[in-house]
Design a protein around this motif. Structure first.
Motif, short mmCIF file in Angstrom:
data_model
loop_
_atom_site.label_atom_id
_atom_site.label_comp_id
_atom_site.label_asym_id
_atom_site.label_seq_id
_atom_site.Cartn_x
_atom_site.Cartn_y
_atom_site.Cartn_z
N ASN A 1 -55.74 -47.74 -71.20
CA ASN A 1 -55.78 -46.30 -71.46
C ASN A 1 -57.15 -46.06 -72.12
O ASN A 1 -57.28 -46.13 -73.34
CB ASN A 1 -54.64 -45.87 -72.39
N TYR B 1 -59.09 -44.62 -75.81
CA TYR B 1 -57.92 -44.33 -76.63
C TYR B 1 -58.06 -44.94 -78.01
O TYR B 1 -57.69 -46.08 -78.27
CB TYR B 1 -56.64 -44.84 -75.95
N PHE C 1 -60.35 -48.46 -64.63
CA PHE C 1 -59.14 -48.79 -63.88
C PHE C 1 -59.41 -49.73 -62.70
O PHE C 1 -58.60 -50.60 -62.40
CB PHE C 1 -58.43 -47.52 -63.39
N ALA D 1 -50.50 -45.46 -64.76
CA ALA D 1 -51.46 -45.68 -65.85
C ALA D 1 -52.56 -44.62 -65.80
O ALA D 1 -52.99 -44.09 -66.84
CB ALA D 1 -52.06 -47.08 -65.74
N HIS E 1 -51.09 -41.39 -66.92
CA HIS E 1 -50.80 -41.44 -68.35
C HIS E 1 -52.08 -41.14 -69.14
O HIS E 1 -52.07 -40.34 -70.09
CB HIS E 1 -50.23 -42.81 -68.73
N HIS E 2 -53.18 -41.78 -68.73
CA HIS E 2 -54.46 -41.53 -69.40
C HIS E 2 -54.83 -40.05 -69.29
O HIS E 2 -55.19 -39.40 -70.28
CB HIS E 2 -55.55 -42.41 -68.76
N THR F 1 -52.50 -37.89 -71.53
CA THR F 1 -52.75 -38.10 -72.96
C THR F 1 -53.95 -37.27 -73.40
O THR F 1 -53.95 -36.64 -74.46
CB THR F 1 -53.12 -39.60 -73.23
N LYS F 2 -55.00 -37.31 -72.57
CA LYS F 2 -56.23 -36.61 -72.94
C LYS F 2 -56.09 -35.09 -72.78
O LYS F 2 -56.69 -34.33 -73.54
CB LYS F 2 -57.39 -37.14 -72.11
#
Ligand code: AMP
Ligand code: ZN
Length: 392
Positions: free
Chosen positions: A228, A231, A247, A281, A284-285, A288-289
């Motif tokens: 991630n 982070y 990634f 993934a 998700h990144h 989150t941002k």
């Protein structure tokens, strides 16, 4: 302030009374899609008359070759326009809109120059449209300009861009978060290619793979260690930015460690699980941002997350159903989502025509024919470019 430089000249134009309704022809050619449409704009409503896209097939070359894209547009834009006018019994229209930037210069100019020629031939105004403005205004075409309402937030996720934008008006946009390296769609394509997937839209192929509904195969690695990025590592706490480059390194590492560098040859069930995890993934990144940047904007009083707020997700990647679910699950419950139909998430001429109409009607702007294309054109600097002409 309008930046009208010396080499741009005002022409006497548009004797037509536009308030009674008018026809619009729009051209999008910023990347690898040659797209043309006709819109019938009547007071209080807009109807799409026709729309057609010819996409360059780059599946054999493993990425878009800019010179091939330019040649593709040169071969397709004008015939598409001609065909569409014939098909709809129109000889000319009243307003021509075309993407001015950002994008690939060769691609942009191939469509923009056709638009300029039509504007001269028909003696009608042209609007040079910002591509990302097109993406974020798309839902307003379908809601007859009623929603999203300003201020609203847009997540623009495509093959060339990943940004979160706060829009307070047609010319007032603020970037809340941007990618520090490559775009999310580009990364999904790279990961899918590494997995041996084939096709022209590899992100879409990856989504299709993850929907195959098979069980996790026995012996599948417990943790593929997908990152991630940005982070809360040292010196990078609460950075409102995206990073997708790590990634592909993680995919290559996992391929080496767990699959003997033969990721493209693993059994279907394992590939499905791998695809789910890497797509998960990446999303998700992203989420989150997005959440972080929105919370920061809330703290600065730029937005109020305690009240209903319109949220647009557009660009090719926004057609992904898992991403739509993830956003709805993770972001504040006060958001009102606008997910355009997948057809209108990827690059299309409708969004350029509609953004052109909004620029023409609301901002009362059009573009001088001396205007040049812009490969880079920040969304928060729409007016900070020469050759805008004000109708006032
Ligand atoms: P655009 O640049 O807006 O035309 O979108 C193209 C990008 O979106 C490419 O990177 C595609 O792989 C990606 N894309 C298109 N459809 C999907 C999908 N359903 N899921 C994930 N990515 C997608
Ligand atoms: Zn786009």
């Amino acid at each position: 302030m309008l930046a009208l430089v010396g080499r741009c000249c005002r022409r006497r134009l548009h004797p037509k009374n536009y308030s009674k309704g008018y026809h619009v022809l729009a051209i999008e050619s910023s990347c690898d899609d040659s797209s043309v449409c006709l819109i019938d704009r009547q007071p209080g409503k807009a109807k799409l008359i026709d729309h057609e896209t010819e996409s360059l097939d780059s599946s054999a070359v493993g990425g878009i070759v800019p010179t091939d894209a330019k040649t593709h547009h040169q071969g397709h834009v004008a015939p598409l326009v001609q065909k569409m006018l014939h098909r709809n019994g129109l000889q000319k229209v009243d307003l021509v809109c075309a993407t001015r930037g950002p994008g690939m210069m060769g691609s942009l100019s191939a469509g923009f120059n056709v638009a300029k020629g039509l504007s001269v031939a028909w003696n009608v105004p042209m609007v040079g449209v910002h591509h990302m403005l097109g993406h974020l205004l798309t839902p307003r075409f379908f809601s007859n300009r009623t929603s999203p309402e300003y201020p609203f937030v847009s997540l623009l996720v495509s093959g060339g861009h990943t940004m979160l934008v706060l829009s307070k008006g047609i010319l007032d946009h603020q970037v809340l978060a941007n990618t520090v390296d490559i775009a999310i769609g580009d990364m999904l394509d790279k990961c899918a290619r590494e997995m041996g997937l084939k096709g022209n839209m590899l992100g879409k192929e990856l989504e299709r793979l993850t929907q195959s509904g098979v069980k996790i195969p026995a012996g599948f690695p417990e943790d593929l260690q997908f990152p991630n990025p940005l982070y809360n590592q040292q010196g990078r706490v609460n950075v409102p930015a995206f990073s997708f480059a790590p990634f592909i390194s993680a995919v290559k590492r996992a391929s080496k460690v767990h699959f003997n560098d033969q990721l493209d040859k693993i059994p279907h069930e394992a590939k499905v699980e791998f695809g789910k995890q890497i797509q998960g993934a990446i999303f998700h990144h992203l989420t989150t941002k997005v959440l972080l940047a929105m919370n920061q904007a809330h703290s600065r009083n730029d937005i109020d997350l305690e009240k209903p707020l319109d949220f647009v997700a557009s660009g090719g990647v926004a057609s992904n159903q898992t991403l739509r679910r993830t956003l709805k699950h993770s972001l504040p419950k006060t958001l009102r989502y606008h997910f355009p139909d997948p057809k209108w998430c990827t690059d299309n001429a409708l969004m350029i025509g509609w953004a052109g109409i909004e620029l023409w009607e609301q901002a009362r702007l059009h573009t001088d024919l001396a205007a040049l294309n812009k490969a880079k054109w920040p969304i928060d600097q729409i007016l900070n470019l020469d050759c805008w002409i004000s109708r006032d």
